[in-house]
Design an enzyme around this catalytic site. Structure first.
Site, PDB file in Angstrom:
ATOM      1  CD  GLN A  99      44.747  40.637  37.294  1.00  0.00           C
ATOM      2  OE1 GLN A  99      43.437  40.634  36.792  1.00  0.00           O
ATOM      3  NE2 GLN A  99      45.100  40.221  38.234  1.00  0.00           N
ATOM      4  CB  ILE A 101      46.722  50.918  35.893  1.00  0.00           C
ATOM      5  CG1 ILE A 101      46.073  51.457  37.033  1.00  0.00           C
ATOM      6  CG2 ILE A 101      45.741  49.884  35.311  1.00  0.00           C
ATOM      7  CD1 ILE A 101      44.838  52.326  36.895  1.00  0.00           C
ATOM      8  CG  HIS A 117      43.498  44.938  33.444  1.00  0.00           C
ATOM      9  ND1 HIS A 117      43.340  44.488  34.656  1.00  0.00           N
ATOM     10  CD2 HIS A 117      43.474  44.014  32.467  1.00  0.00           C
ATOM     11  CE1 HIS A 117      42.671  43.205  34.309  1.00  0.00           C
ATOM     12  NE2 HIS A 117      42.792  42.974  33.144  1.00  0.00           N
ATOM     13  CB  CYS A 128      38.929  65.498  18.410  1.00  0.00           C
ATOM     14  SG  CYS A 128      40.368  65.721  19.598  1.00  0.00           S
ATOM     15  CB  CYS A 149      39.587  67.155  24.587  1.00  0.00           C
ATOM     16  SG  CYS A 149      40.660  67.288  22.939  1.00  0.00           S
ATOM     17  N   GLY A 190      49.013  38.325  45.092  1.00  0.00           N
ATOM     18  CA  GLY A 190      48.025  39.472  45.082  1.00  0.00           C
ATOM     19  C   GLY A 190      46.771  39.636  44.350  1.00  0.00           C
ATOM     20  CD  GLU A 218      40.575  37.626  50.492  1.00  0.00           C
ATOM     21  OE1 GLU A 218      40.128  37.857  51.800  1.00  0.00           O
ATOM     22  OE2 GLU A 218      40.573  38.590  49.931  1.00  0.00           O
ATOM     23  CB  ALA A 234      53.077  40.394  48.578  1.00  0.00           C
TER      24      ALA A 234
HETATM   25  C1  BV8 Z   1      36.871  42.045  28.189  1.00  0.00           C
HETATM   26  C2  BV8 Z   1      40.671  48.921  35.297  1.00  0.00           C
HETATM   27  C3  BV8 Z   1      35.834  41.777  26.208  1.00  0.00           C
HETATM   28  C4  BV8 Z   1      40.591  49.974  36.331  1.00  0.00           C
HETATM   29  C5  BV8 Z   1      39.922  46.722  35.535  1.00  0.00           C
HETATM   30  C6  BV8 Z   1      29.943  40.884  32.316  1.00  0.00           C
HETATM   31  C7  BV8 Z   1      29.751  42.199  31.763  1.00  0.00           C
HETATM   32  C8  BV8 Z   1      31.099  42.842  31.122  1.00  0.00           C
HETATM   33  C9  BV8 Z   1      32.228  42.057  31.158  1.00  0.00           C
HETATM   34  C10 BV8 Z   1      32.003  40.945  31.606  1.00  0.00           C
HETATM   35  C11 BV8 Z   1      30.921  40.459  32.167  1.00  0.00           C
HETATM   36  N1  BV8 Z   1      31.239  39.105  32.714  1.00  0.00           N
HETATM   37  C12 BV8 Z   1      32.584  39.053  32.640  1.00  0.00           C
HETATM   38  C13 BV8 Z   1      32.991  39.862  31.887  1.00  0.00           C
HETATM   39  C14 BV8 Z   1      34.443  40.099  31.246  1.00  0.00           C
HETATM   40  C15 BV8 Z   1      34.936  41.031  32.500  1.00  0.00           C
HETATM   41  C16 BV8 Z   1      35.089  40.446  33.606  1.00  0.00           C
HETATM   42  O1  BV8 Z   1      36.076  39.364  33.660  1.00  0.00           O
HETATM   43  N2  BV8 Z   1      34.372  40.702  34.793  1.00  0.00           N
HETATM   44  C17 BV8 Z   1      34.584  39.825  35.996  1.00  0.00           C
HETATM   45  C18 BV8 Z   1      34.453  40.833  37.094  1.00  0.00           C
HETATM   46  C19 BV8 Z   1      33.633  38.865  36.079  1.00  0.00           C
HETATM   47  N3  BV8 Z   1      36.176  41.245  31.775  1.00  0.00           N
HETATM   48  C20 BV8 Z   1      36.451  42.437  31.084  1.00  0.00           C
HETATM   49  O2  BV8 Z   1      35.526  43.237  30.769  1.00  0.00           O
HETATM   50  C21 BV8 Z   1      37.722  42.639  30.384  1.00  0.00           C
HETATM   51  N4  BV8 Z   1      37.533  42.885  29.036  1.00  0.00           N
HETATM   52  O3  BV8 Z   1      36.530  40.933  28.561  1.00  0.00           O
HETATM   53  O4  BV8 Z   1      36.420  42.430  27.125  1.00  0.00           O
HETATM   54  C22 BV8 Z   1      35.863  42.478  24.962  1.00  0.00           C
HETATM   55  C23 BV8 Z   1      36.095  41.534  23.775  1.00  0.00           C
HETATM   56  C24 BV8 Z   1      36.244  42.116  22.296  1.00  0.00           C
HETATM   57  C25 BV8 Z   1      35.750  43.336  22.361  1.00  0.00           C
HETATM   58  C26 BV8 Z   1      35.474  44.169  23.347  1.00  0.00           C
HETATM   59  C27 BV8 Z   1      35.474  43.758  24.674  1.00  0.00           C
HETATM   60  C28 BV8 Z   1      38.493  43.795  31.165  1.00  0.00           C
HETATM   61  C29 BV8 Z   1      38.930  43.544  32.541  1.00  0.00           C
HETATM   62  C30 BV8 Z   1      39.772  44.660  33.039  1.00  0.00           C
HETATM   63  C31 BV8 Z   1      38.895  45.473  33.668  1.00  0.00           C
HETATM   64  N5  BV8 Z   1      39.677  46.722  34.545  1.00  0.00           N
HETATM   65  N6  BV8 Z   1      40.374  47.840  36.239  1.00  0.00           N
HETATM   66  C32 BV8 Z   1      41.803  50.019  37.089  1.00  0.00           C
HETATM   67  O5  BV8 Z   1      42.691  48.884  37.324  1.00  0.00           O
HETATM   68  O6  BV8 Z   1      42.068  50.957  37.989  1.00  0.00           O
HETATM   69  S1  BV8 Z   1      39.411  45.455  36.617  1.00  0.00           S
HETATM   70  C33 BV8 Z   1      40.454  45.558  38.042  1.00  0.00           C
HETATM   71  O7  BV8 Z   1      40.281  43.873  38.357  1.00  0.00           O
HETATM   72  C34 BV8 Z   1      41.744  45.741  37.876  1.00  0.00           C
HETATM   73  O8  BV8 Z   1      42.124  45.671  36.844  1.00  0.00           O
HETATM   74  C35 BV8 Z   1      42.523  44.470  38.856  1.00  0.00           C
HETATM   75  O9  BV8 Z   1      43.657  44.389  38.513  1.00  0.00           O
HETATM   76  C36 BV8 Z   1      41.617  43.420  38.365  1.00  0.00           C
HETATM   77  C37 BV8 Z   1      41.653  41.909  39.047  1.00  0.00           C
HETATM   78  O10 BV8 Z   1      41.560  42.518  40.504  1.00  0.00           O
HETATM   79  P1  BV8 Z   1      42.783  41.914  41.246  1.00  0.00           P
HETATM   80  O11 BV8 Z   1      44.096  42.486  40.714  1.00  0.00           O
HETATM   81  O12 BV8 Z   1      42.690  40.483  41.359  1.00  0.00           O
HETATM   82  O13 BV8 Z   1      42.513  42.643  42.637  1.00  0.00           O
HETATM   83  P2  BV8 Z   1      41.542  42.094  43.642  1.00  0.00           P
HETATM   84  O14 BV8 Z   1      41.068  43.292  44.526  1.00  0.00           O
HETATM   85  O15 BV8 Z   1      40.299  41.512  43.197  1.00  0.00           O
HETATM   86  O16 BV8 Z   1      42.281  41.160  44.640  1.00  0.00           O
HETATM   87  C38 BV8 Z   1      43.240  41.583  45.419  1.00  0.00           C
HETATM   88  C39 BV8 Z   1      43.845  40.285  46.048  1.00  0.00           C
HETATM   89  O17 BV8 Z   1      44.929  40.694  46.730  1.00  0.00           O
HETATM   90  C40 BV8 Z   1      42.581  39.576  47.045  1.00  0.00           C
HETATM   91  O18 BV8 Z   1      42.735  38.227  46.935  1.00  0.00           O
HETATM   92  C41 BV8 Z   1      43.249  40.045  48.424  1.00  0.00           C
HETATM   93  O19 BV8 Z   1      43.152  39.077  49.462  1.00  0.00           O
HETATM   94  C42 BV8 Z   1      44.907  40.096  48.041  1.00  0.00           C
HETATM   95  N7  BV8 Z   1      45.786  40.811  48.970  1.00  0.00           N
HETATM   96  C43 BV8 Z   1      45.230  42.265  49.559  1.00  0.00           C
HETATM   97  N8  BV8 Z   1      46.211  42.656  50.117  1.00  0.00           N
HETATM   98  C44 BV8 Z   1      47.444  41.922  49.865  1.00  0.00           C
HETATM   99  C45 BV8 Z   1      47.248  40.756  49.100  1.00  0.00           C
HETATM  100  N9  BV8 Z   1      47.809  39.800  48.787  1.00  0.00           N
HETATM  101  C46 BV8 Z   1      49.083  39.895  49.316  1.00  0.00           C
HETATM  102  N10 BV8 Z   1      49.599  40.866  49.927  1.00  0.00           N
HETATM  103  C47 BV8 Z   1      48.827  41.847  50.436  1.00  0.00           C
HETATM  104  N11 BV8 Z   1      49.171  42.862  51.264  1.00  0.00           N
END
Ligand code: BV8
Length: 251
Positions: A99, A101, A117, A128, A149, A190, A218, A234
């Protein structure tokens, strides 16, 4: 640790292992994660800075958020990324579904990486249609200058990162779903597993009969579907798993 040995035994016997990663695998590369106490979503509203409607309303907010995250672009792979690349070289891991980038898997040597993603590599002018390589804006970006742009002066120059409300790259998603269905071992590293449709993939692997392993700092909402869960960093755990896998492969 017993769990590391159990994970290594499963991985050593895998015919087609798949790794699924999230922001947590890059935390030890210095890149902030999204959720958790010091996560980015504590400071920024994801709907404003990481959604397509937020971008169209105010691209500056997205770029300021991205500038805070610019370490993402200058971070180095950490031992966790290298451990996964090693498992691919050993013929065990057949694909990395990420996931993230930050392109750190590729920089660590992983060859088959499915970026659900997208990444910052390419950008498009939404007005454009002009396309750019990230390198064309890097210098400005580092000076805090927001990309504009060169052709039509629009502020709506957007990287091919999938924002909330945007569809995932369909071919990449379909390939990731195929991999999740046919793998015999699925390793999550992660990720909080709350963002869809990416978070669907571990459940697909589980329902296809894969052995499920999780390495995370966690517990997650999906803990109940994993056969082995290892809580911790990790960057420390994955190299130890790879060492154990090598031991199992020698016997
Ligand atoms: C889609 C880009 C449909 C930027 C990201 C209401 C309104 C709108 C949309 C929705 C909604 N409800 C649901 C949705 C769908 C939505 C969604 O799922 N929302 C969630 C929040 C409820 N999804 C979308 O909108 C997706 N698109 O559904 O499109 C559609 C269909 C047709 C036509 C048009 C549209 C798009 C989802 C992608 C969004 N982009 N980011 C960027 O990445 O910079 S989201 C962001 O979250 C990142 O991409 C990230 O990868 C992703 C998931 O998060 P995680 O990677 O899991 O990271 P997180 O911090 O959460 O967790 C880290 C974990 O690691 C923790 O558990 C932590 O304990 C652990 N950790 C920390 N340190 C360590 C570790 N583990 C091991 N070692 C360590 N050292």
């Amino acid at each position: 640790m017993e769990e590391i040995r159990r994970a290594a035994e499963i991985i050593a016997k895998a015919k087609h292992a798949v790794v699924f990663t999230g922001a947590g695998i890059s935390a030890e590369s210095g890149i902030p994660t999204f959720r958790g106490e010091d996560g980015l979503w504590k400071k920024y509203d994801p709907e404003e800075v990481a959604s397509i409607w937020g971008f169209k309303r105010n691209p500056r907010a997205f770029w300021e958020f991205s500038m805070e995250m610019k370490d993402k672009l200058f971070a180095e792979p950490n031992p966790a990324h290298y451990a996964i690349a090693e498992l691919e070289r050993m013929g065990i891991v057949k694909a990395v579904i990420t996931q993230n980038i930050d392109m750190l898997h590729q920089r660590a040597g992983s060859r088959r990486v499915l970026e659900l993603h997208g990444s910052m590599e390419k950008l498009d002018c939404l007005d454009c249609g002009e396309t750019y390589d990230w390198g064309e804006f890097l210098e400005d970006f580092n000076k805090g200058v927001i990309p504009r742009c060169r052709k039509c002066n629009s502020w709506y120059v957007k990287p091919r990162v999938v924002l909330f409300g945007e569809q995932l790259p369909q071919r990449t998603l379909l390939t990731a779903m195929e991999e999740s269905r046919k793998c015999d071992v699925f390793i999550v590293v992660g990720s909080s597993l709350v963002v869809y449709p990416a978070a669907e993939l571990p459940y697909m692997a589980k329902s296809s009969g894969a052995k499920m392993i999780m390495v995370n700092a966690e517990p997650t909402v999906a803990d109940n579907i994993f056969d082995v869960k290892i809580y911790g960093k990790a960057g420390e755990i994955l190299p130890r798993i790879v060492e154990e896998v090598k031991r199992f492969r020698q016997t």
